[in-house]
Design a protein around this motif. Structure first.
Motif, PDB file in Angstrom:
ATOM      1  N   GLN A   1       3.943   0.309  -4.097  1.00 17.75           N
ATOM      2  CA  GLN A   1       3.750  -0.940  -4.820  1.00 17.75           C
ATOM      3  C   GLN A   1       4.922  -1.266  -5.753  1.00 17.75           C
TER       4      GLN A   1
ATOM      5  N   GLN B   1      -6.041 -10.861   3.368  1.00 20.29           N
ATOM      6  CA  GLN B   1      -5.185 -10.025   2.521  1.00 20.29           C
ATOM      7  C   GLN B   1      -4.312 -10.828   1.571  1.00 20.29           C
TER       8      GLN B   1
ATOM      9  N   LEU C   1       0.829  -1.207   0.000  1.00 20.71           N
ATOM     10  CA  LEU C   1       0.000   0.000   0.000  1.00 20.71           C
ATOM     11  C   LEU C   1       0.863   1.255   0.000  1.00 20.71           C
TER      12      LEU C   1
ATOM     13  N   GLU D   1      -7.226  -5.755  -4.200  1.00 21.26           N
ATOM     14  CA  GLU D   1      -6.334  -5.417  -3.089  1.00 21.26           C
ATOM     15  C   GLU D   1      -5.974  -6.668  -2.308  1.00 21.26           C
ATOM     16  N   GLU D   2      -5.357  -7.608  -3.031  1.00 22.75           N
ATOM     17  CA  GLU D   2      -5.011  -8.901  -2.452  1.00 22.75           C
ATOM     18  C   GLU D   2      -3.630  -9.329  -2.931  1.00 22.75           C
TER      19      GLU D   2
ATOM     20  N   ASP E   1      -4.283  -5.182  -7.734  1.00 27.16           N
ATOM     21  CA  ASP E   1      -4.803  -3.844  -7.415  1.00 27.16           C
ATOM     22  C   ASP E   1      -6.311  -3.830  -7.260  1.00 27.16           C
TER      23      ASP E   1
END
Length: 135
Positions: free
Chosen positions: A57, A90, A54, A123-124, A120
């Motif tokens: 990247q 996550q 975050l 978000e994993e 993206d």
């Protein structure tokens, strides 16, 4: 005389084709990595890794992409049919079904595998070829 010259040229062409074929075959069919026998380059907790992605990247991708890492966290989703586990909501990791059959949601575990990247859109974080590390 022509026949001997033709045979020599033909022999040279056959030998060159054989050498070129061997080189192409070795290039295309390289040995696959054995992640379970590789030493982990990094050992990190899932939420720390997620925070790094975050924050920056591009730098994180350069640091972790396609590297063998050891990761630890709490199992939040376990899908034996698709051979996937989600840690800390996550990180999605995949591996062999046999390795994951004894695991339960809510348990903390350490896994080693190849880091694939960060998605993206979802978000994993993603890893594959994972095995459970018994400590």
């Amino acid at each position: 005389m022509r026949s001997v010259k033709f045979k020599n040229v033909l022999l040279l062409v056959v030998v060159l084709l054989f050498i070129i074929s061997a080189i192409v075959y070795n290039y295309v069919y390289k040995n696959h990595r054995n992640i379970s026998s590789e030493e982990a380059v990094y050992s990190i907790e899932v939420s720390e890794l997620f925070q790094e992605f975050l924050t920056n990247q591009e730098v994180s991708n350069t640091k972790y992409a396609n590297k063998t890492i050891e990761i630890y966290g709490t199992i939040t989703t376990l899908d034996l049919e698709n051979q996937t586990i989600v840690l800390n909501e996550q990180l999605s990791l995949s591996g062999e079904k046999v390795e994951f059959q004894t695991l339960n949601v809510g348990e903390k575990h350490t896994f080693k595998g190849r880091f694939v990247g960060f998605d993206d859109l979802l978000e994993e974080l993603k890893m594959d070829q994972c095995i459970r590390i018994k400590k």
